[in-house]
Design a protein around this motif. Sequence first.
Motif, short mmCIF file in Angstrom:
data_model
loop_
_atom_site.label_atom_id
_atom_site.label_comp_id
_atom_site.label_asym_id
_atom_site.label_seq_id
_atom_site.Cartn_x
_atom_site.Cartn_y
_atom_site.Cartn_z
N GLU A 28 -12.61 83.67 -0.16
CA GLU A 28 -13.32 82.91 0.87
C GLU A 28 -14.77 83.32 1.04
O GLU A 28 -15.58 82.54 1.53
CB GLU A 28 -12.59 83.07 2.21
CG GLU A 28 -11.24 82.36 2.20
CD GLU A 28 -10.64 82.24 3.58
OE1 GLU A 28 -11.32 82.60 4.56
OE2 GLU A 28 -9.50 81.79 3.67
N CYS A 29 -15.11 84.54 0.64
CA CYS A 29 -16.48 85.01 0.85
C CYS A 29 -17.44 84.25 -0.08
O CYS A 29 -17.28 84.27 -1.30
CB CYS A 29 -16.55 86.51 0.58
SG CYS A 29 -18.25 87.13 0.58
N ILE A 30 -18.43 83.60 0.51
CA ILE A 30 -19.30 82.75 -0.33
C ILE A 30 -20.13 83.57 -1.30
O ILE A 30 -20.39 83.11 -2.41
CB ILE A 30 -20.20 81.82 0.52
CG1 ILE A 30 -21.06 82.58 1.49
CG2 ILE A 30 -19.37 80.78 1.23
CD1 ILE A 30 -22.06 81.69 2.21
N PHE A 31 -20.53 84.77 -0.92
CA PHE A 31 -21.34 85.56 -1.86
C PHE A 31 -20.47 86.14 -2.97
O PHE A 31 -20.94 86.26 -4.11
CB PHE A 31 -22.14 86.63 -1.13
CG PHE A 31 -23.27 86.07 -0.27
CD1 PHE A 31 -23.61 84.73 -0.32
CD2 PHE A 31 -23.99 86.91 0.57
CE1 PHE A 31 -24.64 84.20 0.47
CE2 PHE A 31 -25.03 86.40 1.35
CZ PHE A 31 -25.35 85.05 1.31
N CYS A 32 -19.20 86.46 -2.69
CA CYS A 32 -18.27 86.83 -3.77
C CYS A 32 -18.09 85.65 -4.73
O CYS A 32 -18.02 85.85 -5.95
CB CYS A 32 -16.92 87.27 -3.22
SG CYS A 32 -16.92 88.97 -2.58
N ARG A 33 -18.06 84.45 -4.20
CA ARG A 33 -17.92 83.27 -5.08
C ARG A 33 -19.16 83.07 -5.92
O ARG A 33 -19.07 82.68 -7.09
CB ARG A 33 -17.61 82.03 -4.23
CG ARG A 33 -16.21 82.07 -3.63
CD ARG A 33 -15.97 80.89 -2.70
NE ARG A 33 -16.14 79.62 -3.40
CZ ARG A 33 -16.36 78.46 -2.78
NH1 ARG A 33 -16.43 78.41 -1.46
NH2 ARG A 33 -16.49 77.34 -3.47
N ARG B 108 -19.87 93.95 -5.71
CA ARG B 108 -18.63 94.28 -5.00
C ARG B 108 -18.76 93.86 -3.54
O ARG B 108 -19.84 93.97 -2.96
CB ARG B 108 -18.40 95.80 -5.12
CG ARG B 108 -17.18 96.32 -4.40
CD ARG B 108 -16.83 97.72 -4.87
NE ARG B 108 -17.90 98.69 -4.67
CZ ARG B 108 -18.13 99.32 -3.51
NH1 ARG B 108 -17.40 99.06 -2.44
NH2 ARG B 108 -19.09 100.20 -3.41
N HIS B 109 -17.67 93.42 -2.95
CA HIS B 109 -17.72 93.00 -1.55
C HIS B 109 -17.86 94.21 -0.63
O HIS B 109 -16.95 95.05 -0.54
CB HIS B 109 -16.46 92.21 -1.16
CG HIS B 109 -16.52 91.68 0.23
ND1 HIS B 109 -17.10 90.47 0.55
CD2 HIS B 109 -16.11 92.22 1.40
CE1 HIS B 109 -17.04 90.29 1.86
NE2 HIS B 109 -16.44 91.33 2.40
N VAL B 110 -18.99 94.29 0.04
CA VAL B 110 -19.26 95.29 1.08
C VAL B 110 -19.74 94.48 2.28
O VAL B 110 -20.59 93.59 2.11
CB VAL B 110 -20.35 96.29 0.64
CG1 VAL B 110 -20.67 97.28 1.76
CG2 VAL B 110 -19.94 97.03 -0.63
N ASP C 167 -20.70 87.74 5.93
CA ASP C 167 -20.21 89.12 6.01
C ASP C 167 -20.04 89.74 4.62
O ASP C 167 -18.96 90.24 4.27
CB ASP C 167 -18.91 89.17 6.80
CG ASP C 167 -19.15 88.95 8.30
OD1 ASP C 167 -20.29 89.18 8.75
OD2 ASP C 167 -18.21 88.53 9.00
N HIS C 168 -21.08 89.64 3.83
CA HIS C 168 -21.19 90.32 2.53
C HIS C 168 -22.62 90.84 2.50
O HIS C 168 -23.57 90.04 2.56
CB HIS C 168 -20.89 89.34 1.39
CG HIS C 168 -20.96 89.91 0.01
ND1 HIS C 168 -19.97 89.70 -0.94
CD2 HIS C 168 -21.91 90.65 -0.61
CE1 HIS C 168 -20.30 90.30 -2.07
NE2 HIS C 168 -21.49 90.88 -1.90
N LEU C 169 -22.77 92.15 2.45
CA LEU C 169 -24.09 92.79 2.52
C LEU C 169 -25.12 92.04 1.67
O LEU C 169 -24.85 91.70 0.52
CB LEU C 169 -23.97 94.23 2.02
CG LEU C 169 -25.06 95.25 2.35
CD1 LEU C 169 -24.54 96.64 2.06
CD2 LEU C 169 -26.34 95.02 1.61
ZN ZN Z 1 -18.01 89.05 -0.57
#
Ligand code: ZN
Length: 113
Positions: free
Chosen positions: A2-7, A44-46, A96-98
């Motif tokens: 779900e995290c857009i920056f991880c995507r 990496r998700h932080v 919520d991704h640094l």
């Molecule tokens: Zn993320």
Amino acid sequence: MECIFCRIVAGTLPATPVLENEHVMAFRDVNPQAPVHILVVPRRHVVSVAALVPGDAALSAALLLAAAEVARREGLEDAGYRVVTNIGDDGGQSVDHLHLHVLGGRSLGWPPG
Ligand code: ZN
Ligand code: 5GP
């Protein structure tokens, strides 16, 4: 995921990349607040700076070094620019991704609103 920056890091959500290395990715903000507005994120998700631990020292350095490299590539170094990261609700964090915002290309003013 779900995290857009991880995507964006995974390549499943499009973005305009500016720089990539082992630790970080930088891409243009979809809603720029200055002529140059680039986000630098850890692969990496932080969640935020507040979630960093001593074991993230290399990652933390990589984020700052990438912000400076992005600014050089964008020709901001002589005029100056701003690197800012928002943390939590009062900090104005909406993803919520640094991420470090690299802002430049105009006089930005201080203090922020
Ligand atoms: Zn993320
Ligand atoms: P924050 O408010 O969390 O500090 O900043 C989040 C930033 O992410 C905002 O400047 C917003 O414009 C940007 N943003 C949100 N969604 C996307 C997206 O899908 N792609 C890109 N490139 N930027 C995004």
